[in-house]
Design a protein around this motif. Sequence first.
Motif, mmCIF file in Angstrom:
data_model
loop_
_atom_site.group_PDB
_atom_site.id
_atom_site.type_symbol
_atom_site.label_atom_id
_atom_site.label_comp_id
_atom_site.label_asym_id
_atom_site.label_seq_id
_atom_site.Cartn_x
_atom_site.Cartn_y
_atom_site.Cartn_z
ATOM 1 N N VAL A 1 0.808 -1.235 0.000
ATOM 2 C CA VAL A 1 0.000 0.000 0.000
ATOM 3 C C VAL A 1 0.836 1.278 0.000
ATOM 4 O O VAL A 1 0.294 2.366 -0.174
ATOM 5 C CB VAL A 1 -0.974 0.034 1.201
ATOM 6 C CG1 VAL A 1 -2.049 -1.030 1.059
ATOM 7 C CG2 VAL A 1 -0.224 -0.119 2.521
ATOM 8 N N ILE A 2 2.157 1.181 0.203
ATOM 9 C CA ILE A 2 3.002 2.380 0.298
ATOM 10 C C ILE A 2 4.217 2.233 -0.616
ATOM 11 O O ILE A 2 4.807 1.168 -0.703
ATOM 12 C CB ILE A 2 3.480 2.616 1.746
ATOM 13 C CG1 ILE A 2 2.295 2.795 2.704
ATOM 14 C CG2 ILE A 2 4.384 3.847 1.820
ATOM 15 C CD1 ILE A 2 2.706 2.867 4.159
ATOM 16 N N GLU A 3 4.570 3.315 -1.294
ATOM 17 C CA GLU A 3 5.821 3.365 -2.058
ATOM 18 C C GLU A 3 6.301 4.811 -2.133
ATOM 19 O O GLU A 3 5.630 5.731 -1.662
ATOM 20 C CB GLU A 3 5.649 2.769 -3.456
ATOM 21 C CG GLU A 3 4.639 3.483 -4.347
ATOM 22 C CD GLU A 3 4.528 2.821 -5.721
ATOM 23 O OE1 GLU A 3 5.580 2.486 -6.300
ATOM 24 O OE2 GLU A 3 3.393 2.660 -6.209
ATOM 25 N N ARG A 4 7.475 5.010 -2.721
ATOM 26 C CA ARG A 4 8.056 6.355 -2.806
ATOM 27 C C ARG A 4 7.730 7.010 -4.148
ATOM 28 O O ARG A 4 7.602 6.334 -5.161
ATOM 29 C CB ARG A 4 9.572 6.289 -2.619
ATOM 30 C CG ARG A 4 9.994 5.893 -1.201
ATOM 31 C CD ARG A 4 11.498 5.999 -1.042
ATOM 32 N NE ARG A 4 11.952 5.548 0.265
ATOM 33 C CZ ARG A 4 12.092 6.340 1.339
ATOM 34 N NH1 ARG A 4 11.810 7.622 1.227
ATOM 35 N NH2 ARG A 4 12.528 5.845 2.484
ATOM 36 N N ASP B 1 9.533 10.687 -1.341
ATOM 37 C CA ASP B 1 8.564 10.802 -0.258
ATOM 38 C C ASP B 1 7.574 9.638 -0.301
ATOM 39 O O ASP B 1 7.310 9.074 -1.377
ATOM 40 C CB ASP B 1 7.805 12.131 -0.357
ATOM 41 C CG ASP B 1 8.718 13.322 -0.147
ATOM 42 O OD1 ASP B 1 9.472 13.316 0.841
ATOM 43 O OD2 ASP B 1 8.679 14.255 -0.977
ATOM 44 N N LEU B 2 7.024 9.301 0.844
ATOM 45 C CA LEU B 2 6.095 8.179 0.925
ATOM 46 C C LEU B 2 4.696 8.594 0.485
ATOM 47 O O LEU B 2 4.224 9.702 0.802
ATOM 48 C CB LEU B 2 6.034 7.633 2.360
ATOM 49 C CG LEU B 2 7.023 6.498 2.680
ATOM 50 C CD1 LEU B 2 8.443 6.908 2.388
ATOM 51 C CD2 LEU B 2 6.867 6.051 4.121
ATOM 52 N N ALA B 3 4.034 7.670 -0.236
ATOM 53 C CA ALA B 3 2.700 7.958 -0.755
ATOM 54 C C ALA B 3 1.929 6.647 -0.894
ATOM 55 O O ALA B 3 2.502 5.554 -0.829
ATOM 56 C CB ALA B 3 2.789 8.660 -2.108
ATOM 57 N N ARG B 4 0.621 6.777 -1.098
ATOM 58 C CA ARG B 4 -0.205 5.590 -1.346
ATOM 59 C C ARG B 4 0.228 4.949 -2.661
ATOM 60 O O ARG B 4 0.400 5.622 -3.675
ATOM 61 C CB ARG B 4 -1.688 5.959 -1.394
ATOM 62 C CG ARG B 4 -2.598 4.760 -1.614
ATOM 63 C CD ARG B 4 -4.058 5.169 -1.590
ATOM 64 N NE ARG B 4 -4.492 5.565 -0.267
ATOM 65 C CZ ARG B 4 -4.837 4.721 0.703
ATOM 66 N NH1 ARG B 4 -4.776 3.419 0.491
ATOM 67 N NH2 ARG B 4 -5.244 5.168 1.867
ATOM 68 N N MET C 1 3.694 -0.506 -13.084
ATOM 69 C CA MET C 1 4.603 0.644 -13.181
ATOM 70 C C MET C 1 4.830 1.258 -11.795
ATOM 71 O O MET C 1 3.868 1.560 -11.087
ATOM 72 C CB MET C 1 4.032 1.699 -14.125
ATOM 73 C CG MET C 1 4.970 2.899 -14.360
ATOM 74 S SD MET C 1 4.295 4.084 -15.571
ATOM 75 C CE MET C 1 4.394 3.116 -17.081
ATOM 76 N N PRO C 2 6.083 1.479 -11.377
ATOM 77 C CA PRO C 2 6.352 2.145 -10.102
ATOM 78 C C PRO C 2 5.757 3.557 -10.086
ATOM 79 O O PRO C 2 5.660 4.215 -11.128
ATOM 80 C CB PRO C 2 7.876 2.192 -10.033
ATOM 81 C CG PRO C 2 8.337 1.113 -10.957
ATOM 82 C CD PRO C 2 7.318 1.059 -12.053
ATOM 83 N N LEU C 3 5.395 4.006 -8.919
ATOM 84 C CA LEU C 3 4.755 5.310 -8.775
ATOM 85 C C LEU C 3 5.625 6.429 -9.324
ATOM 86 O O LEU C 3 5.127 7.319 -10.039
ATOM 87 C CB LEU C 3 4.435 5.570 -7.296
ATOM 88 C CG LEU C 3 3.719 6.879 -6.973
ATOM 89 C CD1 LEU C 3 2.334 6.910 -7.607
ATOM 90 C CD2 LEU C 3 3.621 7.070 -5.461
ATOM 91 N N ALA C 4 6.910 6.425 -9.004
ATOM 92 C CA ALA C 4 7.792 7.498 -9.455
ATOM 93 C C ALA C 4 7.840 7.567 -10.989
ATOM 94 O O ALA C 4 7.787 8.648 -11.582
ATOM 95 C CB ALA C 4 9.193 7.297 -8.887
#
Length: 421
Positions: free
Chosen positions: A83-86, A91-94, A140-143
Amino acid sequence: MRQILPPILAALALTGMLAGPVAAQLQVPGLPVPGVGSALDDLTDRVGDTVETADRTAAREARRLLRLRERTLDRLIQRNPAVIERDTQGDLARRGELLAIASSAGDLLALEQAGFGILAREEIEGLAVAVHRLAVPSGMPLAEAERLASGIAPDLELSADHLHFEAGGESSRTSATLTPPGLAAVSGATIDLPVGIIDGASSKAVPVAAQKGFARGAPLASDHGTSVASLLHFTGARRLLVADVYGSDPAGGNALAIARALGWLAASGSKVVSISLVGPRNALVERAVKSAQQRGVVIVAAVGNDGPAAPPAFPASYSDVLAITGVDRKGRALIEAGRALHLDYAAPGADVRALDARGRSMVLRGTSYAAPLAAARVAAAIGGGTNWRPRLDAEARDLGAKGHDTTYGRGLLCSGCGKRK
């Protein structure tokens, strides 16, 4: 106003040698003092060594706090990888979601064609802020998704759903009787103005007018939320509205929850909102803060406890938010206090007594507990029908350099609040 010693006298006092024969001879500033030249040279060297040592100690503590912050964030991701990634800034985000504010149909269509999904559209209650929740392309990674979306729609106001963390610090239980010392000792009045809190929920140990959840499992009583509510209650606030943005959600304290909470508080009549949470700059929260301010809400926020080397704390750093730091019972700035892009006031942040979720007395430390004490003084000023800023400035006790400074802001508020008796 604290009296400031001339530099040489301050140096002598710092080394503990402003006494006896030397002190007796230093009676006429600016005149030579026979027979003490070599002694003063020695003292100057010792003062320089002392200041250099203090600077090194402060720098070492700042680095330690920054390392502790990073380890804490790493552990949170490791425990909750689903549920969490950078984001792009680390920074940490959903996980797997982006927030788009005031999106155009063309931007949304282009993002959908690139594999983004539209999870929902909503207008934040009470703030007239529209937001779309976007699912990032599968796998796909959040960043990477954030960079892709920014390239597809460069004019779109876009952000991750950043997490915010409690700005509390050390605590200990005490069997001491908890006597409300606060506002009655300061102004002899209670506050009937609705005061909002964005935090964890308060337990039944503190009477609140209303409470609403904005996270999975909320409202769920927490020690931190109860402590903040109890401090406002003890300092005279009798109409507390509590927005729980944590509940039992590992990704609680996110930007969307905070925006929703702020909207509910504004729509419910809160004129002052206390926030003892810190996180990175976020487009949605910033927009929500500005909208609430335009509706007459004064937002008071803690600068956090990650030390002066940490990134600037938000929401404390948003424009016109009252940024609050903490001091100990001797009026010294907390060494662990974070920083904001501006600083408005200080309030007690050490040896502060409040309640935990079970109603037990706690002795607390941290800027989390300075913010509600300052918020109580803002609410008292507004409730008194006066222009609150001049009233607070008149009440604030100047510390450090004369006038506004970057350590104490405009001065210390509520100096008699939250103390043990």
